[in-house]
Design an enzyme around this catalytic site. Structure first.
Site, PDB file in Angstrom:
ATOM      1  N   ARG A  68      -8.398  -0.428   4.823  1.00  9.64           N
ATOM      2  CA  ARG A  68      -7.282   0.443   4.213  1.00  9.64           C
ATOM      3  C   ARG A  68      -6.172  -0.008   3.603  1.00  9.64           C
ATOM      4  NH1 ARG A  68      -6.631   6.023   7.573  1.00  9.64           N
ATOM      5  NH2 ARG A  68      -5.602   6.131   5.736  1.00  9.64           N
ATOM      6  N   LYS A 120       0.919  -1.320  -0.003  1.00 10.11           N
ATOM      7  CA  LYS A 120      -0.014  -0.059  -0.009  1.00 10.11           C
ATOM      8  C   LYS A 120       1.056   1.205   0.061  1.00 10.11           C
ATOM      9  CE  LYS A 120      -1.599   1.776   4.079  1.00 10.11           C
ATOM     10  NZ  LYS A 120      -1.407   3.227   4.116  1.00 10.11           N
TER      11      LYS A 120
HETATM   12  C1  UD1 Z   1       4.391   6.924   6.212  1.00 10.52           C
HETATM   13  C2  UD1 Z   1       3.569   5.505   5.933  1.00 10.52           C
HETATM   14  C3  UD1 Z   1       3.361   5.053   7.409  1.00 10.52           C
HETATM   15  C4  UD1 Z   1       4.549   5.037   8.216  1.00 10.52           C
HETATM   16  C5  UD1 Z   1       5.307   6.153   8.369  1.00 10.52           C
HETATM   17  C6  UD1 Z   1       6.556   5.814   8.852  1.00 10.52           C
HETATM   18  C7  UD1 Z   1       2.667   6.068   4.024  1.00 10.52           C
HETATM   19  C8  UD1 Z   1       1.202   6.157   3.303  1.00 10.52           C
HETATM   20  N1  UD1 Z   1       2.528   5.814   5.211  1.00 10.52           N
HETATM   21  O1  UD1 Z   1       3.665   7.973   6.662  1.00 10.52           O
HETATM   22  O2  UD1 Z   1       2.510   3.938   7.191  1.00 10.52           O
HETATM   23  O3  UD1 Z   1       3.885   4.490   9.613  1.00 10.52           O
HETATM   24  O4  UD1 Z   1       5.723   6.537   6.674  1.00 10.52           O
HETATM   25  O5  UD1 Z   1       7.482   4.663   8.356  1.00 10.52           O
HETATM   26  O6  UD1 Z   1       3.525   5.789   3.269  1.00 10.52           O
HETATM   27  N2  UD1 Z   1       7.007  14.480  10.368  1.00 10.52           N
HETATM   28  C9  UD1 Z   1       7.001  16.060  10.380  1.00 10.52           C
HETATM   29  N3  UD1 Z   1       6.755  16.728   9.502  1.00 10.52           N
HETATM   30  C10 UD1 Z   1       6.608  16.461   8.302  1.00 10.52           C
HETATM   31  C11 UD1 Z   1       6.326  14.930   8.018  1.00 10.52           C
HETATM   32  C12 UD1 Z   1       6.542  14.021   8.869  1.00 10.52           C
HETATM   33  O7  UD1 Z   1       7.306  16.352  11.841  1.00 10.52           O
HETATM   34  O8  UD1 Z   1       6.459  17.315   7.419  1.00 10.52           O
HETATM   35  C13 UD1 Z   1       7.099  13.628  11.451  1.00 10.52           C
HETATM   36  C14 UD1 Z   1       5.966  12.945  11.890  1.00 10.52           C
HETATM   37  O9  UD1 Z   1       4.979  13.666  12.654  1.00 10.52           O
HETATM   38  C15 UD1 Z   1       6.249  11.399  12.256  1.00 10.52           C
HETATM   39  C16 UD1 Z   1       7.350  11.191  11.533  1.00 10.52           C
HETATM   40  O10 UD1 Z   1       7.825  12.422  10.956  1.00 10.52           O
HETATM   41  O11 UD1 Z   1       6.517  11.522  13.746  1.00 10.52           O
HETATM   42  C17 UD1 Z   1       7.347  10.354  10.600  1.00 10.52           C
HETATM   43  O12 UD1 Z   1       6.497  10.362   9.527  1.00 10.52           O
HETATM   44  P1  UD1 Z   1       6.524  10.330   7.929  1.00 10.52           P
HETATM   45  O13 UD1 Z   1       7.680   9.273   7.777  1.00 10.52           O
HETATM   46  O14 UD1 Z   1       6.480  11.489   7.171  1.00 10.52           O
HETATM   47  O15 UD1 Z   1       5.291   9.273   7.695  1.00 10.52           O
HETATM   48  P2  UD1 Z   1       4.222   9.256   6.618  1.00 10.52           P
HETATM   49  O16 UD1 Z   1       5.035   9.526   5.276  1.00 10.52           O
HETATM   50  O17 UD1 Z   1       3.174  10.066   7.199  1.00 10.52           O
END
Ligand code: UD1
Length: 441
Positions: A420, A45
């Site tokens: 999902r 996914k």
């Molecule tokens: C993706 C995955 C999710 C997984 C996560 C971490 C998808 C659709 N989802 O989510 O299943 O759990 O990676 O492996 O691929 N953060 C910030 N600022 C930002 C972006 C992120 O502070 O702009 C922080 C988030 O709050 C979190 C951490 O970074 O604490 C990890 O987030 P991120 O790696 O971005 O996860 P997703 O891409 O949302």
């Protein structure tokens, strides 16, 4: 049969009141039946969603192969259709063609899932503007998008809020930039790769996430004519191109689905072969399960997990960015921990509220505690079937896994959030010998 997705169809299909997901029904599981058999692991996914966003960059037809029927995939196809592309499912393949004509992401699907933010960078690259509502997704902690926005700013993007809409514009087009991420965010890395593929000049992204889904996105982009080097390491270089073609592509296998069935086997006992997914992709999960008393046999593209004896505690384990233990696997391991004869704890360093499933475990009789980001399970509880509610995608799957080991019947409600990320989760488990039924109340 071909099936074209529209936002309206999808919204009616899965999302009712209370985030209620009314057509999905409840899972009713009678525990105590060991699993036996083989599961073919489908495309991930978390790879398919960014790849669907990437199709917006492509001038030619894209075919993605081996894609499971998931509501998040339907939502992503609805986003594509709403901006003017054609997105169809043909059996296990998704076919996407046509060019985006609108820069406005449909609010319904966009608000339902986190990955909707990934569709903005391609719209910026093709149309110079993108509008969306803030992305939704599982309630597992704060999920800001500051890293996406800061990185895009360096590439020439202005972004601001107009009411509840986020508006992003690139008046002079996207240009390459030197960007260092403060945290290796998977989503921000994907956004910036997508933006860089059609930007003018070179982008160097440092501090990038190294998850296999990033390398998969880069491989897809390169197949379409992009020039991305170093994906899968923390420094990624992209030479911007004027045009990307389409291609036929098989996304990487779903390491979280594989981890889920491995944990299901650990909890229920028995033997399960996980086919089509390299064990190296979820090595930490397999290692922890071995420590807990499972036997794991590894092939190049498959693993066999079995457990016929007792389960022991795992001690203290932590999640981490890849290649560490995946945050998504933490609730599933927690479900195995509540079945063990000695104590364990798992701490999620990525999200603050990963263990919404703990309440359900406790209702089933487990001795569990959540302190901050740490979940711990003590021996002495006896799992008994009861009524529980899926708190989120992985937490919901974790309750099903624990129910496989519980005495009597467990009813898991709000299973739409499980849909999902897992196609026909109940049927897959039933094919392995689990007693699980879907009941629409
Ligand atoms: C993706 C995955 C999710 C997984 C996560 C971490 C998808 C659709 N989802 O989510 O299943 O759990 O990676 O492996 O691929 N953060 C910030 N600022 C930002 C972006 C992120 O502070 O702009 C922080 C988030 O709050 C979190 C951490 O970074 O604490 C990890 O987030 P991120 O790696 O971005 O996860 P997703 O891409 O949302």
């Amino acid at each position: 049969m071909n099936r074209q997705i529209s936002p309206a169809v999808h919204t009616m299909g899965y999302h009712g009141q209370n985030g209620g997901l009314f057509m999905a029904g409840d899972f009713v599981i009678t525990g105590g039946h060991p699993l036996e058999g083989r599961v073919q692991i489908p495309a991930a996914k978390n790879s398919v969603l960014p790849l669907l966003a990437a199709t917006l960059l492509c001038s030619g037809r894209v075919v993605l192969q081996g894609v499971p029927e998931l509501s998040d995939v339907d939502q992503s196809m609805a986003l594509l259709c709403a901006v003017g592309c054609r997105a169809q499912r043909q059996g296990r393949e998704l076919v996407v063609e046509g060019q985006p004509r609108s820069c406005v992401l449909a609010a319904g699907p966009a608000a339902q899932m986190r990955a909707s933010i990934l569709f903005c960078a391609p719209l910026l690259a093709r149309l110079g503007r993108a509008e969306t509502v803030l992305p939704g997704g599982c309630d597992i902690g704060a999920r800001p998008i500051d890293l996406h926005r800061k990185g895009l700013e360096k590439m020439g993007v202005h972004s601001f809020f107009a009411g509840d809409r986020l508006v992003l514009t690139a008046p002079g087009g996207l240009h390459g930039a030197q960007i260092t991420l403060d945290f290796p965010s998977v989503g921000a890395t994907e956004t910036l790769l997508l933006a860089a593929a059609l930007a003018q000049g070179e982008t160097v992204l440092r501090g990038a996430a190294r998850e296999p889904e990033i390398a998969d996105l880069a491989a897809f982009l390169n197949r379409c004519g992009a020039v991305v080097q170093g994906a899968g390491s923390s420094t990624v270089r992209v030479q911007g191109r004027r045009l990307l073609t389409g291609c036929r592509y098989t996304p990487v296998a779903d390491r979280i689905a594989a981890a889920t069935f491995a944990c299901a086997c650990a909890a229920a006992g028995g033997r399960v072969e996980l086919a089509g997914c390299a064990p190296a992709l979820y090595a930490p999960v397999l290692e922890i399960l071995e420590q807990m008393g499972c036997r794991v046999q590894r092939g190049q593209d498959a693993a066999e997990v079995s457990r016929y004896g007792k389960l022991w505690g795992a001690g203290k384990v932590f999640t981490g960015a890849y290649p560490g233990l995946a945050t998504d696997a933490a609730p599933l391991l927690a479900a195995v921990m509540v079945c063990a004869q000695s104590g364990s704890s798992v701490e999620d360093v990525i999200f603050e509220r990963r263990f919404g499933c703990a309440e359900g475990f406790a209702a089933m009789g487990a001795r569990v505690r959540v302190r901050g980001r740490q979940f711990s399970a003590q021996p002495g509880g006896v799992l008994r079937g009861t009524e529980v509610t899926a708190p989120d995608l992985r937490g919901g799957a974790a309750l099903v896994v624990a129910a496989l080991a519980a005495k009597g019947k467990t009813r898991v409600s709000r299973t739409g959030c499980i849909h999902r990320g897992y196609a026909e989760f109940d049927r897959e488990l039933a094919s392995l010998g689990a007693q699980i039924e879907r009941e629409i109340r």
